[in-house]
Scaffold this motif. Structure first.
Motif, PDB file in Angstrom:
ATOM      1  N   PHE A 270      60.686   3.324  51.837  1.00  0.00           N
ATOM      2  CA  PHE A 270      60.168   3.219  53.223  1.00  0.00           C
ATOM      3  C   PHE A 270      60.981   2.240  53.765  1.00  0.00           C
ATOM      4  O   PHE A 270      61.014   1.033  53.196  1.00  0.00           O
ATOM      5  N   ALA A 271      60.945   2.237  55.279  1.00  0.00           N
ATOM      6  CA  ALA A 271      62.033   1.094  56.063  1.00  0.00           C
ATOM      7  C   ALA A 271      61.469   1.308  57.403  1.00  0.00           C
ATOM      8  O   ALA A 271      61.366   2.217  58.025  1.00  0.00           O
ATOM      9  N   ILE A 272      61.232   0.048  57.905  1.00  0.00           N
ATOM     10  CA  ILE A 272      61.090  -0.168  59.460  1.00  0.00           C
ATOM     11  C   ILE A 272      62.484  -0.617  59.702  1.00  0.00           C
ATOM     12  O   ILE A 272      62.735  -1.882  59.557  1.00  0.00           O
ATOM     13  N   ARG A 273      63.165   0.196  60.583  1.00  0.00           N
ATOM     14  CA  ARG A 273      64.724  -0.293  60.614  1.00  0.00           C
ATOM     15  C   ARG A 273      64.883  -0.886  62.174  1.00  0.00           C
ATOM     16  O   ARG A 273      65.928  -1.217  62.351  1.00  0.00           O
ATOM     17  N   GLY A 274      63.706  -0.630  62.989  1.00  0.00           N
ATOM     18  CA  GLY A 274      63.983  -1.335  64.169  1.00  0.00           C
ATOM     19  C   GLY A 274      62.983  -2.561  64.308  1.00  0.00           C
ATOM     20  O   GLY A 274      62.430  -3.243  63.293  1.00  0.00           O
ATOM     21  N   ASP A 275      62.559  -2.784  65.579  1.00  0.00           N
ATOM     22  CA  ASP A 275      61.635  -4.106  65.843  1.00  0.00           C
ATOM     23  C   ASP A 275      60.237  -3.618  65.622  1.00  0.00           C
ATOM     24  O   ASP A 275      59.797  -2.514  65.561  1.00  0.00           O
TER      25      ASP A 275
ATOM     26  N   ALA B  27      60.379  10.764  59.774  1.00  0.00           N
ATOM     27  CA  ALA B  27      61.153   9.672  60.510  1.00  0.00           C
ATOM     28  C   ALA B  27      60.443  10.001  61.876  1.00  0.00           C
ATOM     29  O   ALA B  27      60.127  10.927  62.250  1.00  0.00           O
ATOM     30  N   ALA B  28      60.613   8.812  62.525  1.00  0.00           N
ATOM     31  CA  ALA B  28      60.154   8.650  64.162  1.00  0.00           C
ATOM     32  C   ALA B  28      60.769   7.489  64.784  1.00  0.00           C
ATOM     33  O   ALA B  28      61.145   6.425  64.272  1.00  0.00           O
ATOM     34  N   GLN B  29      61.326   7.910  66.047  1.00  0.00           N
ATOM     35  CA  GLN B  29      61.773   6.838  66.751  1.00  0.00           C
ATOM     36  C   GLN B  29      60.889   5.656  66.963  1.00  0.00           C
ATOM     37  O   GLN B  29      61.190   4.600  66.893  1.00  0.00           O
TER      38      GLN B  29
ATOM     39  N   ILE C 220      49.866  -1.985  67.044  1.00  0.00           N
ATOM     40  CA  ILE C 220      51.190  -2.308  66.351  1.00  0.00           C
ATOM     41  C   ILE C 220      52.169  -1.299  66.905  1.00  0.00           C
ATOM     42  O   ILE C 220      52.016  -0.197  66.891  1.00  0.00           O
ATOM     43  N   THR C 221      53.384  -1.777  67.029  1.00  0.00           N
ATOM     44  CA  THR C 221      54.515  -0.986  67.463  1.00  0.00           C
ATOM     45  C   THR C 221      55.782  -1.053  66.377  1.00  0.00           C
ATOM     46  O   THR C 221      56.158  -2.350  66.244  1.00  0.00           O
ATOM     47  N   ALA C 222      56.279  -0.132  65.779  1.00  0.00           N
ATOM     48  CA  ALA C 222      57.405  -0.038  64.956  1.00  0.00           C
ATOM     49  C   ALA C 222      58.307   0.762  65.358  1.00  0.00           C
ATOM     50  O   ALA C 222      58.158   1.915  65.392  1.00  0.00           O
ATOM     51  N   ASP C 223      59.691   0.593  65.476  1.00  0.00           N
ATOM     52  CA  ASP C 223      60.723   1.476  65.794  1.00  0.00           C
ATOM     53  C   ASP C 223      61.404   1.773  64.712  1.00  0.00           C
ATOM     54  O   ASP C 223      61.814   1.087  63.840  1.00  0.00           O
ATOM     55  N   ASN C 224      62.004   3.041  64.806  1.00  0.00           N
ATOM     56  CA  ASN C 224      63.031   3.595  63.724  1.00  0.00           C
ATOM     57  C   ASN C 224      62.336   3.568  62.279  1.00  0.00           C
ATOM     58  O   ASN C 224      62.893   2.843  61.520  1.00  0.00           O
TER      59      ASN C 224
ATOM     60  N   LEU D  31      53.078   9.221  67.814  1.00  0.00           N
ATOM     61  CA  LEU D  31      54.356   9.342  67.232  1.00  0.00           C
ATOM     62  C   LEU D  31      55.532   9.784  68.345  1.00  0.00           C
ATOM     63  O   LEU D  31      55.257  10.607  69.227  1.00  0.00           O
ATOM     64  N   ALA D  32      56.619   9.028  68.397  1.00  0.00           N
ATOM     65  CA  ALA D  32      57.726   9.191  69.373  1.00  0.00           C
ATOM     66  C   ALA D  32      58.599  10.060  68.480  1.00  0.00           C
ATOM     67  O   ALA D  32      59.537   9.476  67.552  1.00  0.00           O
ATOM     68  N   ASN D  33      59.037  11.448  68.915  1.00  0.00           N
ATOM     69  CA  ASN D  33      59.901  12.221  68.337  1.00  0.00           C
ATOM     70  C   ASN D  33      60.001  12.327  66.896  1.00  0.00           C
ATOM     71  O   ASN D  33      61.137  12.035  65.988  1.00  0.00           O
ATOM     72  N   PRO D  34      58.800  12.575  66.123  1.00  0.00           N
ATOM     73  CA  PRO D  34      58.799  12.710  64.593  1.00  0.00           C
ATOM     74  C   PRO D  34      59.751  13.740  64.076  1.00  0.00           C
ATOM     75  O   PRO D  34      59.568  14.918  64.766  1.00  0.00           O
ATOM     76  N   ASP D  35      60.162  13.668  62.909  1.00  0.00           N
ATOM     77  CA  ASP D  35      60.944  14.526  62.239  1.00  0.00           C
ATOM     78  C   ASP D  35      60.482  14.399  60.807  1.00  0.00           C
ATOM     79  O   ASP D  35      60.694  13.611  59.875  1.00  0.00           O
ATOM     80  N   ILE D  36      59.746  15.610  60.442  1.00  0.00           N
ATOM     81  CA  ILE D  36      59.044  15.704  59.304  1.00  0.00           C
ATOM     82  C   ILE D  36      59.692  16.961  58.390  1.00  0.00           C
ATOM     83  O   ILE D  36      59.905  18.108  58.806  1.00  0.00           O
ATOM     84  N   ALA D  37      60.088  16.879  56.981  1.00  0.00           N
ATOM     85  CA  ALA D  37      60.550  17.792  56.123  1.00  0.00           C
ATOM     86  C   ALA D  37      59.662  17.644  54.931  1.00  0.00           C
ATOM     87  O   ALA D  37      60.034  16.572  54.129  1.00  0.00           O
TER      88      ALA D  37
END
Length: 675
Positions: free
Chosen positions: A49-54, A99-101, A78-82, A124-130
């Motif tokens: 798991f990773a929060i790769r943005g701000d 994943a989500a932007q 709470i706001t988390a990017d990438n 969720l902004a642009n979630p991509d789920i598989a």
């Protein structure tokens, strides 16, 4: 005065601490916590798991339903990017599970004190789920088992502006892809008053059992999972090969599925194809199409789905009713009631193991009917009988068969319990009478155990032969009883191994004299009747008793007694080999001119029977006639004149025997209720 000063000091201290905490939270760089959060979530879930943005946290008033003083408690936003989470190593849909932007979440502070995580809003902004489910039942969305957790999560509202989802379900052969986007130009109104508008459009693609999936629809932009506003509109259509699905309606309380009502249209090549997708065991059928209302309700951990007031077609047959599918242990339960105004036997053939003459559908292939076979040879597929229990009542106005005699007013209750299928009773009207039976098929072993108890009452002889002109003036009723047991996975195999008895009686009727004359080969009288018209002969009785052993039905007694003739029959009918060998011995009452009366035979197979006079007695008469003709031509007629008179039998012994209840393996079969 002395107490006011300490209180003031305490108040100022608390205020200073509060301001300091707020300033700290406002000025704190939350990105410093990302490594700890990433590591902790990864350890807990067993996934990367990773929060790769701000990462940022802001505080604001709770405007999502809190009342009283609680509404003044600041709510962290709470706001988390990438944001990223991996799939398990075995997954074939890609390394990334989700994943989500950007992820935005509002959390209430006070419930955290009781270990409740209340997320008021999740966007969720642009979630991509598989995600994926394997053939063994394991799935990619079940995380590492850390034992029971003291924390509870409550998600109240979910929203996203666009999304991509892939779902692979190996057990049912499903690979589904969906994409969703906001409706261009804003939201559009849904059909029902008081229901949120449509805010998203979506498209569907993929495969189901290698058949191409296409489809799409509209849905609400915000999924409300609690509170008063719990309605979520949806409208969708999808096709997978020959299967078509249409949904339109409202999901209420989507979090628990405690209530939803959707107008559903369902069509496909066979109802059996729905098993993999729905888990509901349905029979192999011709193409079908239905429409009705799909209702859903959740009680505890189990769901109940009801397809209410549906109507439709199965092949050329109509069908209507209500079915409910309830999840429960140890097996789901299917209940309901079905009705039909007109049902073709060919549409039911694969269900009941009947040979429709159109071949057998299996594994997507059609096999030709068995050559030379008259009895049904389609296999009962018992492999999935243990998938559910069932209790469904069926009533039908008419079942059409390939013959011209329809079955009317059908009533039965179909029960399946622990792989044992029963139809008790199965009752229908036939030829002016009624047939009642109890059917039981035990599918717990590889080879079916079958048993049947039948009772026929008041079946009209002439209505059994609607196209035979000479039978239209015939009267009389058939009453009979039978009991059989057998083993096999086809009707032919069951009958070929059957044991039991079949008895029948016909009394106080009339029969066409022409039919009797032909049976006795009384040439002169037969010609006379054909030229000058038929007449009815009083039928004293017909009685028959038959014993079935290992599929061979032996004619123990058969007598037909009329005012003009007595006919006896002996022999057997072999249900295993589909062969028959029956001798018919007519004896005329009274004199006949030019009578070739001699025993008849019926031999051969069910598909190709051979009927005719025994050659020996007929040859003796012909030889005697030739010999006498050499002396005097008129003497040649003497062997063809019958002056014997058969005594009246009235079938006394046969009727008494036929009225005895049938036995199976020496034991009297139980009587059918109401027969």
């Amino acid at each position: 005065m002395t107490l006011s000063r300490p209180l003031k000091i305490t108040g100022w201290i608390l205020l200073a601490i509060t301001v300091a905490v707020i300033l700290f939270l406002m000025l704190f760089d939350w990105n410093m916590l990302r490594p700890y959060i990433n590591r902790k979530v990864s350890e807990t879930t067993g996934r990367e798991f990773a929060i790769r943005g701000d990462l940022d946290v802001k505080f604001q008033r709770d405007r999502n339903g809190e009342t009283g003083w609680r509404r003044f408690v600041p709510q962290p936003h709470i706001t988390a990017d990438n944001v990223y989470m991996s799939n398990p190593a075995w997954s074939t849909v890609g390394e990334q599970m989700a994943a989500a932007q950007r992820v935005e979440a509002g959390v209430r502070i006070l419930p955290l004190l009781t270990k409740d995580v209340v997320i008021t809003d999740l966007r969720l902004a642009n979630p991509d789920i598989a995600v994926q489910r394997r053939a063994d039942g394991s799935n990619s969305w079940t995380f590492k088992d850390n034992g029971p957790s003291e924390w509870k999560v409550d998600l109240q509202r979910l929203a996203f502006d666009s999304a991509k989802v892939r779902y692979v379900d190996e057990p049912v052969g499903l690979d589904l892809r969906a994409t969703a986007d906001s409706i261009k130009g804003g939201e559009t109104a849904s059909t029902a008053a008081g229901v949120p508008p449509y805010g998203l459009t979506f498209t569907l693609a993929g495969t189901y059992n290698k058949a191409k999936i296409t489809g799409g629809g509209k849905a609400g932009a915000v999924l409300s999972l609690t509170g008063d506003d719990t309605s979520f509109p949806i409208e969708a259509e999808a096709t997978a090969g020959e299967n078509k699905l249409g949904l339109r309606g409202i999901i209420r309380d989507p979090r628990s599925l405690s209530g939803f009502a959707l107008q559903m249209q369902l069509a496909g090549a066979s109802m059996a194809d729905l098993y993999g997708l729905t888990g509901v065991l349905l029979p192999e059928t011709p193409p079908y199409a239905t429409k009705g209302t799909l209702l859903g309700k959740k009680d505890g951990d189990f769901w109940t789905f009801t397809y209410k007031d549906f109507t439709g077609k199965v092949g050329a047959s109509d069908i209507a009713g209500t079915l409910a599918y309830a999840q429960r242990k140890p097996r789901p339960l299917l209940t309901g009631a079905l009705t039909s105004k007109q049902l073709r036997l060919a549409d039911l053939g694969p269900t009941v193991g009947a040979d429709t003459g159109e071949g057998t559908k299996a594994a997507g292939k059609v096999t030709a009917p068995a050559p030379g076979k008259a009895l049904p040879v389609d296999q009962f597929n018992t492999a999935k009988w243990g998938a559910l229990d069932a209790e469904v009542k069926f009533t039908g106005k008419q079942i059409l068969r390939t013959a011209d005699i329809p079955l009317r007013d059908i009533e039965t209750t179909i029960r399946m319990k622990d792989k044992v299928l029963t139809l008790t009773p199965l009752s229908f009207a036939l030829a002016g009478g009624r047939i009642t039976s109890n059917i039981r098929l035990d599918g717990r072993e590889k080879v079916l155990d079958a048993s049947a108890r039948l009772a026929a009452r008041g079946v009209k002889i002439r209505e059994l032969f609607p196209k035979l002109q000479s039978m239209q003036a015939t009267f009389g009723e058939i009453n009979g009883d039978g009991a059989l047991v057998g083993k096999g996975n086809t009707v032919a195999a069951m009958l070929g191994t059957s044991q039991g008895e079949i008895n029948a009686v016909v009394t106080e009727g009339t029969v066409s004299q022409f039919v009797l004359e032909l049976a006795g080969l009384n040439v002169a009288n037969a010609v006379y009747v054909k030229i000058f018209g038929d007449k009815q002969t009083m039928l004293n009785c017909v009685a028959a008793t038959t014993t079935v052993r290992n599929g061979r039905a032996n004619i123990d007694r058969f007598v037909l007694d009329s005012e003009d003739a007595v006919v006896n029959a002996t022999g057997y009918v072999d249900l295993a080999t589909e062969k028959l060998d029956v001798d018919v011995r007519p004896k005329t009452k009274g004199a006949r001119i030019l009578s070739l009366r001699t025993p008849l035979y019926a031999r051969g197979t069910f598909k190709d029977p051979k009927v005719g006079p025994h050659a020996g007695p007929l040859a003796l008469k012909a030889g005697a006639a030739v010999a006498l003709a050499a002396i005097n031509p008129l003497a040649a007629l003497l062997p063809l004149i019958n002056v014997d008179k058969a005594p009246d039998t009235n079938c006394g012994a046969e009727i008494r025997a036929a009225k005895e209840p049938p036995k199976v393996n020496g034991k009297v079969a139980p009587k059918i209720k109401g027969s």
